[in-house]
Design an enzyme around this catalytic site. Sequence first.
Site, PDB file in Angstrom:
ATOM      1  CG  HIS A   1      14.480 127.816  74.690  1.00  0.00           C
ATOM      2  ND1 HIS A   1      14.142 127.744  76.122  1.00  0.00           N
ATOM      3  CD2 HIS A   1      15.588 128.458  74.304  1.00  0.00           C
ATOM      4  CE1 HIS A   1      15.564 128.555  76.490  1.00  0.00           C
ATOM      5  NE2 HIS A   1      16.257 128.672  75.560  1.00  0.00           N
TER       6      HIS A   1
ATOM      7  CG  HIS B   1      14.733 132.696  77.157  1.00  0.00           C
ATOM      8  ND1 HIS B   1      15.213 132.622  75.918  1.00  0.00           N
ATOM      9  CD2 HIS B   1      13.730 131.775  77.029  1.00  0.00           C
ATOM     10  CE1 HIS B   1      14.694 131.916  75.139  1.00  0.00           C
ATOM     11  NE2 HIS B   1      13.628 131.352  75.914  1.00  0.00           N
TER      12      HIS B   1
ATOM     13  CD  GLU C   1      12.639 132.934  83.496  1.00  0.00           C
ATOM     14  OE1 GLU C   1      12.197 132.132  82.638  1.00  0.00           O
ATOM     15  OE2 GLU C   1      12.024 133.349  84.351  1.00  0.00           O
TER      16      GLU C   1
ATOM     17  CG  ASN D   1       6.762 126.867  77.801  1.00  0.00           C
ATOM     18  OD1 ASN D   1       5.743 126.438  77.193  1.00  0.00           O
ATOM     19  ND2 ASN D   1       7.799 127.689  77.348  1.00  0.00           N
TER      20      ASN D   1
HETATM   21  O1  0CJ Z   1      11.519 132.415  79.659  1.00  0.00           O
HETATM   22  C1  0CJ Z   1      10.607 132.592  79.047  1.00  0.00           C
HETATM   23  C2  0CJ Z   1      10.442 134.256  79.056  1.00  0.00           C
HETATM   24  C3  0CJ Z   1       9.805 131.979  78.259  1.00  0.00           C
HETATM   25  C4  0CJ Z   1       9.845 132.186  76.854  1.00  0.00           C
HETATM   26  C5  0CJ Z   1       8.883 131.424  75.812  1.00  0.00           C
HETATM   27  O2  0CJ Z   1       9.271 129.870  75.811  1.00  0.00           O
HETATM   28  P1  0CJ Z   1      10.680 129.261  75.730  1.00  0.00           P
HETATM   29  O3  0CJ Z   1      10.201 128.011  75.186  1.00  0.00           O
HETATM   30  O4  0CJ Z   1      11.450 130.044  74.487  1.00  0.00           O
HETATM   31  O5  0CJ Z   1      11.325 129.241  76.944  1.00  0.00           O
HETATM   32  P2  0CJ Z   1      11.597 128.083  78.279  1.00  0.00           P
HETATM   33  O6  0CJ Z   1      12.690 127.246  77.845  1.00  0.00           O
HETATM   34  O7  0CJ Z   1      11.658 129.274  79.296  1.00  0.00           O
HETATM   35  O8  0CJ Z   1      10.125 127.940  78.520  1.00  0.00           O
HETATM   36 FE1  F3S Z   2       6.726 135.748  79.112  1.00  0.00          FE
HETATM   37 FE2  F3S Z   2       5.556 133.693  80.437  1.00  0.00          FE
HETATM   38 FE3  F3S Z   2       5.713 133.803  77.576  1.00  0.00          FE
HETATM   39  S1  F3S Z   2       7.306 134.799  81.056  1.00  0.00           S
HETATM   40  S2  F3S Z   2       7.648 134.852  77.324  1.00  0.00           S
HETATM   41  S3  F3S Z   2       4.638 135.172  78.978  1.00  0.00           S
HETATM   42  S4  F3S Z   2       5.814 132.040  78.981  1.00  0.00           S
END
Ligand code: 0CJ
Ligand code: F3S
Length: 319
Positions: A51, A84, A136, A234
């Site tokens: 993202h 995700h 996710e 995050n």
């Molecule tokens: O959900 C994940 C595996 C985290 C991927 C890295 O961060 P981002 O910003 O693409 O995704 P989140 O919206 O889940 O933080």
């Molecule tokens: Fe994985 Fe955590 Fe990054 S779930 S993609 S290590 S934010």
Amino acid sequence: MSITDTTLAEAEILLAQPRGFCAGVDRAIEIVERAIKLHGSPIYVRHEIVHNAYVVEDLRKKGAIFIEQLEEVPAGNTVIFSAHGVSKAVRAEAESRGLRVYDATCPLVTKVHIEVAKMRADGFDIVMIGHKGHPEVEGTMGQTGEGMHLVEDIEDVQALALPDPERIAFVTQTTLSVDDAAEIIAALKAKYPAIREPKKQDICYATQNRQDAVKFMAPQCDVVIVVGSPNSSNSNRLREVAEKRGIPSYMVDSPTQIDPAWIEGKRRIGVTAGASAPEALAQAVIARLHELGVRNVRALEGIEENIAFPLPRGLGLPA
Ligand code: 0CJ
Ligand code: F3S
């Protein structure tokens, strides 16, 4: 020189450690780049690979096409699943259409998928703590046809009515607020004392470390700037961590979004970046703050991360 200029010249930027890319994001981007090199463009990517608008635009220029539905991928093409993760139904659809798939699901999300499968096989209903509509959450909830219950907050826990309180487990999204999740887990345990929890928490190391780094940095700051895109869970949580400590905090996708009024009269400006935000953007934010008159930068101490995940089979050799 005005009073404000003098103040900014004496001000400093504090840089959170760790910040920016995690191992799962590094791997996901590398998968797209290697797939393009191996198969040529276009390569289809289901959902934004991570993202971050800058990352997505960069990969688009290199030959990636981002889609939301697999039906948008023409027959015989290659598709990459985003970091995700995806539901079982999406995986099955790709297989039934004979698409070539590279899976960029973060291995720490796959770990949660495996937990769900095991606990369902043991006959447990599963409560997932997460944000409704996040990819996710859709992927993890979609690891099983039934028996999953999403909760977003304590009110949702109170409203739960599960069939067998002795056979319940919980999992979480990997990128939640550690503190909010702890409160929801406490409410779950109070309501269902026999609830089974993951052996190791599902909130990932990167989420934990970046939030800890903001908890250390924010009390030393007058304002905090988080680099991240609006749809990054995050990154949003990092901004909230600083805000909850009473520090004005802002999230920006690019240095052009910085409002000079945010830093007027401030002596310490904290900068961090979400797990999907490139270091180049954090550096561009620092450069913009320099332009606005802030001279000094101090990197804070923090955990050094040395985690790397292997690439999927077929992409692991040097490109
Ligand atoms: O959900 C994940 C595996 C985290 C991927 C890295 O961060 P981002 O910003 O693409 O995704 P989140 O919206 O889940 O933080
Ligand atoms: Fe994985 Fe955590 Fe990054 S779930 S993609 S290590 S934010």
